[in-house]
Design a protein around this motif. Structure first.
Motif, mmCIF file in Angstrom:
data_model
loop_
_atom_site.group_PDB
_atom_site.id
_atom_site.type_symbol
_atom_site.label_atom_id
_atom_site.label_comp_id
_atom_site.label_asym_id
_atom_site.label_seq_id
_atom_site.Cartn_x
_atom_site.Cartn_y
_atom_site.Cartn_z
ATOM 1 N N LEU A 1 -0.643 48.694 64.166
ATOM 2 C CA LEU A 1 -1.939 47.573 65.580
ATOM 3 C C LEU A 1 -2.118 47.070 65.269
ATOM 4 O O LEU A 1 -3.662 46.467 65.414
ATOM 5 C CB LEU A 1 -0.822 47.264 66.142
ATOM 6 C CG LEU A 1 0.540 46.776 67.534
ATOM 7 C CD1 LEU A 1 0.322 46.635 68.386
ATOM 8 C CD2 LEU A 1 0.615 45.429 66.348
ATOM 9 N N GLY A 2 -3.681 48.433 64.377
ATOM 10 C CA GLY A 2 -4.831 49.023 64.549
ATOM 11 C C GLY A 2 -5.605 48.639 65.934
ATOM 12 O O GLY A 2 -6.902 48.372 66.309
ATOM 13 N N THR A 3 -4.655 49.376 66.877
ATOM 14 C CA THR A 3 -5.852 49.744 68.092
ATOM 15 C C THR A 3 -5.594 51.219 68.434
ATOM 16 O O THR A 3 -4.527 51.402 68.115
ATOM 17 C CB THR A 3 -5.160 48.573 69.010
ATOM 18 O OG1 THR A 3 -3.464 48.555 69.741
ATOM 19 C CG2 THR A 3 -4.677 46.606 69.291
ATOM 20 N N PRO A 4 -6.922 50.523 69.660
ATOM 21 C CA PRO A 4 -6.990 52.587 70.301
ATOM 22 C C PRO A 4 -5.233 53.091 70.311
ATOM 23 O O PRO A 4 -5.040 51.857 71.860
ATOM 24 C CB PRO A 4 -7.738 53.015 70.913
ATOM 25 C CG PRO A 4 -8.476 51.451 69.655
ATOM 26 C CD PRO A 4 -7.234 50.241 69.630
ATOM 27 N N LEU A 5 -4.298 53.979 70.738
ATOM 28 C CA LEU A 5 -3.483 54.645 70.952
ATOM 29 C C LEU A 5 -4.018 54.227 72.343
ATOM 30 O O LEU A 5 -2.717 53.998 73.736
ATOM 31 C CB LEU A 5 -3.305 55.992 71.125
ATOM 32 C CG LEU A 5 -2.312 56.692 71.499
ATOM 33 C CD1 LEU A 5 -0.636 55.470 70.965
ATOM 34 C CD2 LEU A 5 -1.915 57.532 70.473
ATOM 35 N N GLU A 6 -5.188 54.986 72.962
ATOM 36 C CA GLU A 6 -5.157 55.249 74.872
ATOM 37 C C GLU A 6 -5.183 53.471 75.800
ATOM 38 O O GLU A 6 -4.746 53.293 76.375
ATOM 39 C CB GLU A 6 -6.240 55.660 74.611
ATOM 40 C CG GLU A 6 -7.839 54.969 74.184
ATOM 41 C CD GLU A 6 -8.388 55.366 72.787
ATOM 42 O OE1 GLU A 6 -9.508 55.656 72.229
ATOM 43 O OE2 GLU A 6 -6.778 56.009 72.382
ATOM 44 N N GLU A 7 -5.202 52.437 74.174
ATOM 45 C CA GLU A 7 -5.275 50.744 75.000
ATOM 46 C C GLU A 7 -4.050 50.627 74.452
ATOM 47 O O GLU A 7 -4.111 49.207 74.852
ATOM 48 C CB GLU A 7 -7.457 49.905 74.264
ATOM 49 C CG GLU A 7 -7.781 50.363 74.461
ATOM 50 C CD GLU A 7 -9.105 50.000 74.031
ATOM 51 O OE1 GLU A 7 -8.797 48.731 73.316
ATOM 52 O OE2 GLU A 7 -10.392 50.662 73.911
ATOM 53 N N THR A 8 -2.574 50.907 74.183
ATOM 54 C CA THR A 8 -1.541 50.380 73.706
ATOM 55 C C THR A 8 -0.658 50.855 74.956
ATOM 56 O O THR A 8 -0.203 51.808 74.845
ATOM 57 C CB THR A 8 -1.341 50.687 72.213
ATOM 58 O OG1 THR A 8 -2.619 50.705 71.658
ATOM 59 C CG2 THR A 8 -0.324 50.014 71.725
ATOM 60 N N ARG A 9 -0.011 49.248 74.804
ATOM 61 C CA ARG A 9 0.876 49.229 75.505
ATOM 62 C C ARG A 9 2.854 48.737 75.140
ATOM 63 O O ARG A 9 2.865 47.498 73.840
ATOM 64 C CB ARG A 9 1.283 48.396 76.678
ATOM 65 C CG ARG A 9 -0.070 48.481 78.030
ATOM 66 C CD ARG A 9 -0.700 47.303 78.550
ATOM 67 N NE ARG A 9 -0.846 46.214 78.357
ATOM 68 C CZ ARG A 9 -1.321 44.894 78.311
ATOM 69 N NH1 ARG A 9 -0.590 44.556 79.408
ATOM 70 N NH2 ARG A 9 -0.875 43.845 77.422
ATOM 71 N N THR A 10 3.171 49.547 74.774
ATOM 72 C CA THR A 10 4.794 49.409 74.017
ATOM 73 C C THR A 10 5.881 49.966 74.689
ATOM 74 O O THR A 10 6.010 50.315 75.301
ATOM 75 C CB THR A 10 3.786 50.765 72.752
ATOM 76 O OG1 THR A 10 3.374 50.482 72.330
ATOM 77 C CG2 THR A 10 5.454 50.148 71.676
ATOM 78 N N ILE A 11 6.471 48.757 74.155
ATOM 79 C CA ILE A 11 7.950 49.427 74.412
ATOM 80 C C ILE A 11 9.247 49.920 73.410
ATOM 81 O O ILE A 11 9.052 49.086 72.645
ATOM 82 C CB ILE A 11 8.785 47.624 74.890
ATOM 83 C CG1 ILE A 11 7.828 47.586 76.498
ATOM 84 C CG2 ILE A 11 10.071 48.272 75.135
ATOM 85 C CD1 ILE A 11 8.278 46.360 77.094
ATOM 86 N N VAL A 12 9.105 50.673 73.889
ATOM 87 C CA VAL A 12 10.045 51.326 71.594
ATOM 88 C C VAL A 12 11.457 51.494 72.411
ATOM 89 O O VAL A 12 12.101 52.219 73.803
ATOM 90 C CB VAL A 12 9.854 53.219 72.350
ATOM 91 C CG1 VAL A 12 10.642 53.347 70.915
ATOM 92 C CG2 VAL A 12 7.744 53.043 71.672
ATOM 93 N N LEU A 13 12.681 50.715 71.983
ATOM 94 C CA LEU A 13 14.112 50.994 71.795
ATOM 95 C C LEU A 13 14.017 51.967 70.784
ATOM 96 O O LEU A 13 14.939 51.206 69.944
ATOM 97 C CB LEU A 13 13.905 49.732 71.646
ATOM 98 C CG LEU A 13 13.944 48.706 72.811
ATOM 99 C CD1 LEU A 13 13.930 47.144 72.523
ATOM 100 C CD2 LEU A 13 14.211 48.593 74.090
ATOM 101 N N HIS A 14 14.877 52.633 71.333
ATOM 102 C CA HIS A 14 15.474 53.328 70.735
ATOM 103 C C HIS A 14 17.290 53.335 70.363
ATOM 104 O O HIS A 14 17.648 54.280 72.009
ATOM 105 C CB HIS A 14 15.156 55.346 70.381
ATOM 106 C CG HIS A 14 15.674 56.379 70.249
ATOM 107 N ND1 HIS A 14 14.857 56.977 68.691
ATOM 108 C CD2 HIS A 14 16.850 56.734 70.060
ATOM 109 C CE1 HIS A 14 16.143 57.619 68.457
ATOM 110 N NE2 HIS A 14 17.152 57.154 68.867
ATOM 111 N N LEU A 15 17.379 53.140 69.531
ATOM 112 C CA LEU A 15 18.431 52.447 69.564
ATOM 113 C C LEU A 15 19.711 52.907 67.446
ATOM 114 O O LEU A 15 19.460 52.553 66.998
ATOM 115 C CB LEU A 15 18.691 51.066 69.367
ATOM 116 C CG LEU A 15 18.412 50.340 70.350
ATOM 117 C CD1 LEU A 15 18.059 48.641 69.785
ATOM 118 C CD2 LEU A 15 18.521 50.411 71.734
#
Length: 396
Positions: free
Chosen positions: A193-207
């Motif tokens: 996304l090109g966003t700083p990690l400390e500012e990023t909100r992510t939902i990860v789906l490990h399926l």
């Protein structure tokens, strides 16, 4: 040239990768299966080709011997001179391990004691560590724990509402798993996304055959679907996922099932296998397309549970910059991706049907340009993450 040997040891299998330290190139990888049986199967792959062998694999020590022979016969040769460290995947670190940890006799003892929390995994992980120590006694060995990434969860996320004294005595809490994958993928999402990690909100789906969801804020896990063991959460290949605990009481009191039978039922005979007879999502999809009602219901249950957690984690995070699908099912099933997020357009989540159905592989965005939340498909690479954490631990 120097490299890290990454080892993922299971009860009857051993996966490995040799990763060059500076370039992160995979110099070789392999899989040894049927450890403990009369005849094993081994596959060794390098950039020059793939070889299959059938060595005797009575135990993990024999598996390491077979692995080193594969290197000498098919390359890269001189393994002892290449390997500067060995990184090991360990499933359960309990509340003792919060970071990559140099293996010592005390750490071995701790992993053994923590086997009561992960009886299917930790003993096999430890067997691999001990075999590797014998095979490579002169280099450091580092344990990377699946649970470590989730140690940043706040108390409200990891605490179960049971008697506090009982919970403390038996260390009952949510630990979470697949942490190596969730860490790797959430960092890749921020970079994509090109966003700083400390500012990023992510939902990860490990399926995959095992499956979990994770809410990640600023590169840290704040909630995850697996709990005290990997049984909780999403519907999986053979695991039930979320279940009313009273179901266990009912089956014990009126069904006469003992503890071992209940364990076997919920861990090995539930999930997709329990609903359809097959733990393989490809079989379930094929049967559903052919009109099998049980398979159709199983797909509905599977996707409904994912959607349930996506909604929960949107609330926990206050919105998400990205929802990421990863692992075998997440990376390869357009149907699961589409059905799991269907109807969420009002929450700013819109999948582009053409992008989602594309046969393209690798990192990609499958949401529409108008979607407020990006929906991504990012291949996970747990072995590379283990190698990176091993190098980082030794540098520290």
């Amino acid at each position: 040239m120097t490299a890290v040997l990454v080892v993922n040891s299971g009860s009857s299998s051993l996966k490995y990768q040799l990763i060059e330290t500076d370039t992160e190139e995979v110099l070789a990888k392999g899989l040894l299966e049927r450890i403990g049986q009369v005849q094993g199967v081994a596959t060794h792959t390098t950039p020059d080709g793939e070889w299959t062998m059938e060595p005797a694999l009575p135990d993990h020590g024999a598996a390491f011997d077979a692995m080193t022979r594969a290197f000498e016969e098919h390359g890269p040769t001189g393994l002892a001179g290449l390997v500067t460290a060995v990184g090991h995947r360990v499933v359960h670190g309990g509340a003792r391990f919060f970071a990559p940890t140099l293996v010592t006799p005390q750490v071995e003892k701790d992993i053994d004691e923590l086997a009561e929390y992960a009886p299917l995994h930790n003993p096999a992980n430890l067997a691999g560590i001990r075999a590797a120590l014998a095979a490579f006694p002169d280099v450091p060995h580092v344990a990377i724990f699946d649970t470590a990434f989730h140690q940043t969860m706040p108390p409200e996320a990891y605490t179960y509402a049971i008697d506090a004294a009982v919970a403390e005595k038996y260390r009952i809490r949510r630990y979470g798993f697949h942490g190596t994958s969730h860490k790797y993928v959430s960092e890749k999402a921020a970079a994509f996304l090109g966003t700083p990690l400390e500012e990023t909100r992510t939902i990860v789906l490990h399926l995959g055959n095992g499956a979990s969801a994770c809410a990640v804020r600023g590169g840290e896990s704040v909630d995850t679907s697996m709990g005290f063991t990997p049984l909780q959460g999403l519907v999986m290949g053979t695991r039930s996922g979320d279940l009313d605990p009273a179901v266990v009481f009912q089956l014990a009191r009126f069904g006469g099932l003992g503890l071992d039978e209940l364990d076997d039922l919920l861990n090995r005979r539930s999930g997709l296998k329990g609903l359809t007879g097959s733990a393989d999502l490809r079989d379930v999809r094929r049967n559903a397309d052919a009109g099998d009602e049980a398979a159709q219901v199983a797909l509905d249950v599977y996707c409904h549970r994912i959607k349930h957690y996506v909604g929960a984690y949107l609330a926990v995070l206050g919105g998400a910059d990205a929802i990421v699908f990863t692992a075998g099912v997440g990376e390869n099933s357009p149907l699961i991706r589409e059905r799991s997020l269907a109807g969420l357009e009002g929450l700013g989540i819109e999948i582009d049907a053409e992008r989602n159905a594309s046969a393209e592989r690798g990192e990609r965005r499958i949401s529409t340009d108008a979607s407020r939340t990006a929906v991504l498909v990012l291949p996970t690479n747990e072995e590379l993450e283990i190698a990176r954490q091993t190098v980082s631990a030794l540098a520290a």
